[in-house]
Design an enzyme around this catalytic site. Structure first.
Site, PDB file in Angstrom:
ATOM      1  N   GLY A  17       0.779  -1.225   0.000  1.00  0.00           N
ATOM      2  CA  GLY A  17       0.000   0.000   0.000  1.00  0.00           C
ATOM      3  C   GLY A  17       0.811   1.276   0.000  1.00  0.00           C
ATOM      4  N   ASP A  63       6.202  -4.774  15.220  1.00  0.00           N
ATOM      5  CA  ASP A  63       4.856  -4.586  15.759  1.00  0.00           C
ATOM      6  C   ASP A  63       4.830  -3.205  16.399  1.00  0.00           C
ATOM      7  OD1 ASP A  63       2.506  -4.505  17.230  1.00  0.00           O
ATOM      8  OD2 ASP A  63       2.684  -6.539  18.008  1.00  0.00           O
ATOM      9  N   ASN A  86       3.051   5.089   9.373  1.00  0.00           N
ATOM     10  CA  ASN A  86       2.046   4.743   8.371  1.00  0.00           C
ATOM     11  C   ASN A  86       1.216   3.522   8.741  1.00  0.00           C
ATOM     12  OD1 ASN A  86       0.935   4.542   5.458  1.00  0.00           O
ATOM     13  ND2 ASN A  86       2.003   2.595   5.719  1.00  0.00           N
ATOM     14  N   TYR A 150     -12.162   3.863  13.833  1.00  0.00           N
ATOM     15  CA  TYR A 150     -11.201   4.428  12.885  1.00  0.00           C
ATOM     16  C   TYR A 150     -11.219   5.954  12.961  1.00  0.00           C
ATOM     17  CZ  TYR A 150      -8.468   4.733   8.565  1.00  0.00           C
ATOM     18  OH  TYR A 150      -7.484   4.980   7.631  1.00  0.00           O
ATOM     19  N   LYS A 154      -7.894   8.123  14.055  1.00  0.00           N
ATOM     20  CA  LYS A 154      -7.259   9.060  13.122  1.00  0.00           C
ATOM     21  C   LYS A 154      -7.437  10.508  13.574  1.00  0.00           C
ATOM     22  CE  LYS A 154      -5.520   6.103  10.226  1.00  0.00           C
ATOM     23  NZ  LYS A 154      -4.063   5.961  10.101  1.00  0.00           N
ATOM     24  N   ILE A 185      -7.872   5.278  -0.783  1.00  0.00           N
ATOM     25  CA  ILE A 185      -6.813   4.822  -1.683  1.00  0.00           C
ATOM     26  C   ILE A 185      -7.062   3.356  -2.028  1.00  0.00           C
ATOM     27  CG2 ILE A 185      -4.320   4.671  -2.026  1.00  0.00           C
ATOM     28  CD1 ILE A 185      -3.950   6.452   0.417  1.00  0.00           C
ATOM     29  N   THR A 187      -5.829   0.408  -1.838  1.00  0.00           N
ATOM     30  CA  THR A 187      -4.790  -0.342  -1.134  1.00  0.00           C
ATOM     31  C   THR A 187      -5.371  -1.640  -0.609  1.00  0.00           C
ATOM     32  OG1 THR A 187      -5.310   0.671   1.002  1.00  0.00           O
ATOM     33  CG2 THR A 187      -3.687   1.805  -0.390  1.00  0.00           C
ATOM     34  N   PRO A 188      -4.510  -2.584  -0.165  1.00  0.00           N
ATOM     35  CA  PRO A 188      -5.015  -3.831   0.405  1.00  0.00           C
ATOM     36  C   PRO A 188      -5.943  -3.624   1.597  1.00  0.00           C
ATOM     37  CG  PRO A 188      -2.717  -4.080  -0.163  1.00  0.00           C
ATOM     38  CD  PRO A 188      -3.053  -2.629  -0.367  1.00  0.00           C
TER      39      PRO A 188
END
Length: 253
Positions: A17, A63, A86, A150, A154, A185, A187-188
């Site tokens: 990602g 981790d 990230n 989430y 964030k 995005i 991304t995975p």
């Protein structure tokens, strides 16, 4: 090219990602890059590929919720100039639906991990200066009904970044701390969340998301990575405590 020549950067969640796209871009700009990820095999495979292309890269299983892992990562990086926090996860769930277990899991990775990384990087950079980039999200600025944990994580990253930036400026550390707020995005993490739903539900959710993006599509990780180069480089030397939004116009409405 060479905008990051002579700099050492540590990027978490770099096995795929945005983290991987950023590592690739940093390496092309001349940085020595330490790629870390909880998925050892993936980050090692990507690092081997970058090394074969002639880039100065190191892989490390990491981790971000473990303080000892951070101590090890900082030691491997050595003279650290740039940290990109990230690594992150996303789990769907409204305030009524999400379990305490899932809430804690999201906050531990997305917020505790950023706290630990920022704290450790400041200690490593004091006396030399540097740039810390915390990857938040547009979901740290606006809310979504099905992203309670989430959103909280964030949003926490956004304000933690400002607090750390003010602390470093007040003490004359020459350490800049900024947050990046990407939109959706391809991304995975995003594809994995959609794939975990029944097919019709996932397709409907993706269509709804795209319909709310003025530019009409999800971003590519490669379209976000250049912003991180700017934030890591000396070109952004007057930027701290700031938030950079790249979202295809999502939050402009």
């Amino acid at each position: 090219m060479n905008r990051l020549q002579g700099k050492t950067a540590l990027i978490t969640g770099a096995g795929s990602g945005l983290g991987l796209a950023t590592a690739q871009r940093f390496a092309r700009e001349g940085a020595r890059v330490v790629l870390t990820d909880i998925d050892r095999s993936r980050v090692e495979a990507e690092t081997e590929r970058l090394s074969a292309a002639g880039h100065a890269v190191t892989a490390l299983a990491h981790d971000v919720t473990q303080e000892a892992d951070w101590d090890r990562a900082i030691a491997v990086a050595g003279m650290l100039d740039v940290l990109v926090n990230n690594a992150g996860v996303g789990r769907l769930g409204s305030i009524e639906q999400i379990s305490l277990k899932d809430w804690r899991a999201v906050l531990e990775i997305n917020l505790d991990g950023v706290f630990l990384g920022t704290q450790k990087a400041i200690v490593a950079m004091k006396g030399r200066g540097g740039s810390i980039i915390n990857v938040s999200s547009i979901e740290g600025i606006v809310g979504e009904p099905n992203l309670a944990a989430y959103n909280a994580s964030k949003g926490g990253v956004r304000l933690l970044t400002k607090s750390a930036a003010l602390h470093c400026a007040a003490h004359g550390y020459n350490i800049r701390v900024n947050s990046l707020h990407p939109g959706y995005i391809a991304t995975p993490m995003v594809s994995g969340a959609l794939a975990a739903m029944p097919a019709d539900v996932g397709q409907a959710l993706q269509a709804d998301i795209v319909s709310r993006i003025p530019l009409g599509r999800l971003a590519l990780a490669e379209e976000i990575a250049p912003a991180l180069v700017f934030m890591a480089s000396d070109e952004s030397r007057y930027m701290t405590g700031s938030e950079l939004v790249i979202d295809g116009g999502y939050t402009a409405r």
